[in-house]
Design an enzyme around this catalytic site. Sequence first.
Site, PDB file in Angstrom:
ATOM      1  N   SER A  12       0.826  -1.196   0.000  1.00  0.00           N
ATOM      2  CA  SER A  12       0.000   0.000   0.000  1.00  0.00           C
ATOM      3  C   SER A  12       0.872   1.263   0.000  1.00  0.00           C
ATOM      4  CB  SER A  12      -0.909   0.021   1.219  1.00  0.00           C
ATOM      5  OG  SER A  12      -1.714   1.175   1.178  1.00  0.00           O
ATOM      6  N   ALA A  21       7.077  10.893   3.818  1.00  0.00           N
ATOM      7  CA  ALA A  21       5.941  11.429   4.567  1.00  0.00           C
ATOM      8  C   ALA A  21       5.034  12.039   3.513  1.00  0.00           C
ATOM      9  CB  ALA A  21       6.382  12.470   5.584  1.00  0.00           C
ATOM     10  N   LEU A  75      -0.647  10.494   3.305  1.00  0.00           N
ATOM     11  CA  LEU A  75      -1.856   9.764   2.936  1.00  0.00           C
ATOM     12  C   LEU A  75      -2.665  10.438   1.830  1.00  0.00           C
ATOM     13  CD1 LEU A  75      -2.981   8.760   6.553  1.00  0.00           C
ATOM     14  CD2 LEU A  75      -1.959   7.238   4.852  1.00  0.00           C
ATOM     15  N   CYS A 104       0.328   3.952   9.812  1.00  0.00           N
ATOM     16  CA  CYS A 104       1.045   5.035   9.147  1.00  0.00           C
ATOM     17  C   CYS A 104       1.672   5.900  10.232  1.00  0.00           C
ATOM     18  CB  CYS A 104       0.095   5.876   8.304  1.00  0.00           C
ATOM     19  SG  CYS A 104       0.867   7.368   7.701  1.00  0.00           S
ATOM     20  N   GLY A 135       8.155  -5.041   4.066  1.00  0.00           N
ATOM     21  CA  GLY A 135       9.276  -4.272   4.595  1.00  0.00           C
ATOM     22  C   GLY A 135      10.588  -4.704   3.968  1.00  0.00           C
ATOM     23  N   GLY A 136      11.063  -3.892   3.035  1.00  0.00           N
ATOM     24  CA  GLY A 136      12.390  -4.117   2.475  1.00  0.00           C
ATOM     25  C   GLY A 136      12.544  -5.293   1.532  1.00  0.00           C
TER      26      GLY A 136
END
Lengths: 309, 274
Positions: A27, A77, A80, A133, A246-247
């Site tokens: 996402s 950042a 959203l 988030c 993640g990664g």
Amino acid sequence: MNFNDKNYKLSVQLDKIHLRNPTMLASGILGISQSIFERLYDENIGAVVTKSISVNPMKGYPNPTIIPLGGGSYLNAVGLSNPGVAAFSKELSENRNIPIMISLVGSSEKEFSKMVKVFDSLKIIGYEINLSCPHVSKMGMELGDDPEAVNKIVRAVRINTNKPISVKVGVGSIDVVELARVAIEAGANIITAINTLRAMSIDIETMMPVLSNLIGGLSGNAIKPIGIRCVYEISKKLQVPVIGCGGVSSWQDVIEYMIAGASAVQIGSILGSSGLKIFTHITKDLKKYVEKKGLRNISELIGIAHKYQ
Amino acid sequence: MRTNINKRRIVQIEETIAETPTVKTLVFKDSLSYSAKPGQFLMIWIPRIEEIPMSVMINSKEGYAAVTIRKFGFGSTALFERKKGDLIGLRGPYGKKFTIRKNCKKILIIGGGTGLVPLLRLVSYISKKKIKSTIVMGARTKEEVFFEKLTRKIIDETGSLLIVCTDDGSYGIKGSTVSVMSKLVRDDTFDCVYTCGPELMMKGVVELSNQNSLPVQASLERYMKCGIGICGSCCLDSSLVCQDGTVFNEKQLSTMLDFGISYRDKDGRKVNYA
């Protein structure tokens, strides 16, 4: 499902969801256009998760919102940004065969109910609730760090849908396994772990923070071992389907997450250097690995690491 | 070792050139930008204010490059107001370039406003290659014509031709770039058309090229956050303008249903061109 059929070597089951392979779009990446989802599907992706959608459109923060840090890590950042429920349900209205999971973000259970009521008639495979988030106030992590809020929101979504629900958890102030337990008890079927981690970057020439929001979320290579640990702990302790995130930048990372306990794996930041073709490359190599190891199906890898003490 | 184009470079603005009351060129030293290909762009950081994609402008000094800004939105106005000595950040250059086919002898270049920036890099590039060009430079009024002197200097003694046109006829030929182009393609032959400018102008150029069976390449613009294919803000049908573009050819353009019709706002909603 016939496991002897070579086309089923990579297929996985996530609660009620059947995927042709374990790769998913994370996402926040690409995520707003049906045409892009179709292109990703042509690149052999297993499923896509949309950008997190809120009741009303959000413009997000001013740029810089995404910073490549080098070494395959990124700081963002975005805030959203998303087109909101009305425009996005129109965007997806033509969807026929793409496995799409809608990511939801909001600040109250009412907002989540409202969105699910609109989206539930679309042809989608389920929902991912973004409770992690790390850089928007009154949304995401601020709710994820409050077990009572998590409970209320997941229940509100559950009441309004029979489709599978995944809750995306992150590394906040409460233990990730506890957070996942609350989500499952409230009716979630799947856990997605993990989101980005709160982080910051400062430019030493101008002596200024780079992100307009000052603080953002770290993704990419740097956070992979943390993601692996969270997936391992959640899947081992709670015995629920987990989507690793993640990664992930290679087929080896997908395998590692699955051995840790993931039933599927989301891919995001690496697209900043690989392009959309990465899904075709990864699925091809996953198949080679499965064949080399003599597995009937890739699912046999899920949670192999659990047996070690 | 390959230079990492993603690594931010902080550069000092060494010169500012007022092109018109609302258009300014900022010159800086940066070797990666100096060797940028025509059509590529930089992500320009205006510290603590914004980061915006800008096409890379040429500069006569070796190792130098520039950006040319029209004061318009929040970010472009902030960049426009930068002065000599101010620091800005750069990453890139990103994106696909204009390509020139082998055996190409004569090309047609159609530019409007700051859309001339990538086209001048192209003109500068082909002037070393003995390819002749006809350049059509469009503006609304005389006051908005810029880069004319610079272009004449680049094409001097190359046999190329520059035609300036204005919508109100206050300078050069009266009429739009597309109307000038329709006469040119009727009277002359070209191997390829290159365009950059307002999207509705490019749409007209592409349609006219298609009608005349001319290959055409257009450098498109969309809102961007990352510039590297992560955020999806710049999606145009199934293409990402930052990575698949900015330059698209006639074949790619023909599949884009939203080209010349709509773009996506900062929140991702589609907005129609007026």
